[in-house]
Scaffold this motif. Sequence first.
Motif, PDB file in Angstrom:
ATOM      1  N   PHE A 179       0.813  -1.213   0.000  1.00 14.79           N
ATOM      2  CA  PHE A 179       0.000   0.000   0.000  1.00 14.79           C
ATOM      3  C   PHE A 179       0.852   1.272   0.000  1.00 14.79           C
ATOM      4  O   PHE A 179       0.325   2.373   0.107  1.00 14.79           O
ATOM      5  CB  PHE A 179      -0.968   0.011   1.189  1.00 14.79           C
ATOM      6  CG  PHE A 179      -0.305  -0.061   2.535  1.00 14.79           C
ATOM      7  CD1 PHE A 179       0.083   1.090   3.204  1.00 14.79           C
ATOM      8  CD2 PHE A 179      -0.083  -1.293   3.142  1.00 14.79           C
ATOM      9  CE1 PHE A 179       0.685   1.028   4.450  1.00 14.79           C
ATOM     10  CE2 PHE A 179       0.521  -1.369   4.391  1.00 14.79           C
ATOM     11  CZ  PHE A 179       0.908  -0.204   5.044  1.00 14.79           C
ATOM     12  N   TRP A 180       2.181   1.121  -0.110  1.00 17.82           N
ATOM     13  CA  TRP A 180       3.046   2.292  -0.060  1.00 17.82           C
ATOM     14  C   TRP A 180       2.756   3.275  -1.198  1.00 17.82           C
ATOM     15  O   TRP A 180       2.879   4.491  -1.022  1.00 17.82           O
ATOM     16  CB  TRP A 180       4.519   1.878  -0.103  1.00 17.82           C
ATOM     17  CG  TRP A 180       5.418   3.064  -0.262  1.00 17.82           C
ATOM     18  CD1 TRP A 180       6.158   3.406  -1.353  1.00 17.82           C
ATOM     19  CD2 TRP A 180       5.614   4.122   0.690  1.00 17.82           C
ATOM     20  NE1 TRP A 180       6.811   4.597  -1.145  1.00 17.82           N
ATOM     21  CE2 TRP A 180       6.499   5.061   0.110  1.00 17.82           C
ATOM     22  CE3 TRP A 180       5.135   4.358   1.978  1.00 17.82           C
ATOM     23  CZ2 TRP A 180       6.904   6.208   0.772  1.00 17.82           C
ATOM     24  CZ3 TRP A 180       5.541   5.509   2.645  1.00 17.82           C
ATOM     25  CH2 TRP A 180       6.411   6.423   2.048  1.00 17.82           C
ATOM     26  N   SER A 181       2.360   2.777  -2.370  1.00 17.00           N
ATOM     27  CA  SER A 181       2.116   3.678  -3.501  1.00 17.00           C
ATOM     28  C   SER A 181       1.049   4.715  -3.170  1.00 17.00           C
ATOM     29  O   SER A 181       1.160   5.887  -3.559  1.00 17.00           O
ATOM     30  CB  SER A 181       1.716   2.881  -4.743  1.00 17.00           C
ATOM     31  OG  SER A 181       0.549   2.116  -4.495  1.00 17.00           O
ATOM     32  N   GLU A 182       0.008   4.302  -2.437  1.00 21.54           N
ATOM     33  CA  GLU A 182      -1.034   5.253  -2.046  1.00 21.54           C
ATOM     34  C   GLU A 182      -0.473   6.276  -1.064  1.00 21.54           C
ATOM     35  O   GLU A 182      -0.722   7.489  -1.195  1.00 21.54           O
ATOM     36  CB  GLU A 182      -2.224   4.524  -1.404  1.00 21.54           C
ATOM     37  CG  GLU A 182      -3.325   5.487  -0.951  1.00 21.54           C
ATOM     38  CD  GLU A 182      -4.431   4.807  -0.165  1.00 21.54           C
ATOM     39  OE1 GLU A 182      -5.503   5.415  -0.017  1.00 21.54           O
ATOM     40  OE2 GLU A 182      -4.211   3.669   0.306  1.00 21.54           O
ATOM     41  N   LEU A 183       0.284   5.806  -0.090  1.00 18.71           N
ATOM     42  CA  LEU A 183       0.884   6.718   0.881  1.00 18.71           C
ATOM     43  C   LEU A 183       1.827   7.697   0.199  1.00 18.71           C
ATOM     44  O   LEU A 183       1.848   8.889   0.531  1.00 18.71           O
ATOM     45  CB  LEU A 183       1.640   5.931   1.957  1.00 18.71           C
ATOM     46  CG  LEU A 183       0.821   5.131   2.962  1.00 18.71           C
ATOM     47  CD1 LEU A 183       1.746   4.439   3.959  1.00 18.71           C
ATOM     48  CD2 LEU A 183      -0.163   6.020   3.703  1.00 18.71           C
ATOM     49  N   MET A 184       2.615   7.213  -0.750  1.00 19.53           N
ATOM     50  CA  MET A 184       3.566   8.076  -1.448  1.00 19.53           C
ATOM     51  C   MET A 184       2.843   9.182  -2.213  1.00 19.53           C
ATOM     52  O   MET A 184       3.263  10.347  -2.207  1.00 19.53           O
ATOM     53  CB  MET A 184       4.428   7.239  -2.401  1.00 19.53           C
ATOM     54  CG  MET A 184       5.512   8.039  -3.113  1.00 19.53           C
ATOM     55  SD  MET A 184       6.636   6.973  -4.063  1.00 19.53           S
ATOM     56  CE  MET A 184       5.482   6.240  -5.234  1.00 19.53           C
TER      57      MET A 184
END
Length: 327
Positions: A179-184
């Motif tokens: 889910f890092w892409s959303e956080l980024m």
Amino acid sequence: MSTLSAQDENSAVPTGGIRGHARTEAEHAVEAALDAVIEWQGRQVAYSPVHGGLQNENWRLEVEGEQIPFFLKIPGAGSEAFIDRKNAHVAAERAGALGISPRIVHFDADTGIEIIEFLEGYRACTNGDMKQPEITSEIIGLYRAFGSIEPLPSTKTVLDMIDEHLVQTAELGITLPRFWSELMREQHSAQQALLAGGIDLAPCHNDPMPGNFLISDGKPMRLVDFEFSSNNERAYELAVMTTEFFYDDHRLAECVEQFYGAVCAQALARVQVCGFLADVKWGLWGIVNAKLNSGWDFDYHKYGVWKLHRAQSRLRDPRWGSWIGTL
């Protein structure tokens, strides 16, 4: 993290070694640190461990001829990847001059080893203490005082911290959660909005772990452990504290009022967005720490992933878009 996090009643009397009789690797490290203190050479020193620090080895010292005990901090392996020791020393000295932190007795800029007064009769705060409004009020008072000193040698905003950790994850070959892409994406939006609104730089402590606040009945609270201090966005100081202690909207508004002198939509939005950034920063910090040293008795990876999940949960708040827009 905390250096004096276990300065409590259970650690009041030394039960460890005496200088010149080291048996373990840790005790030899203590005696090597003592050898560097010129004014204590030739004196008997008793030392005992102070438990509770996550990264540092902490010891209580009883020195022949001295009326008070002292606290020795030996930085843990790998902690230098996150800490500017000289900046932390300057911050501690200035806090001590304000009377909000213990007096520094000895500091080695190369190793980060530090000896300060041991505050007799004080204990470290707990998570339970943080639920008490009077404790919160004292913390904010300390933060306001610390934020009034002259700028520190190091300027590192929460945005800089996140960038630093991302470089570390790349260098260490760390795979971030799916889910890092959303956080980024949302972290970039928050960054752009914060920069457009202007960074309000101030000296910040940046590490509201309960053990960094020492209390004693009838005495003023003391602030310790300045390893993560820097000139930072002022709102981050309050944001990371209120996020760390799970304050609800009502408590958050009370804190904003005391911290800024009044409650307004922009201040609330700035603290909320910086709370998101705080969880991203500490989430990455935890994941990097897990890779740097597996010997620490703490599950840093689990801690880091949990922090990132909590940052993600803030994005689900229907007010998220308006907070970004208000900055």
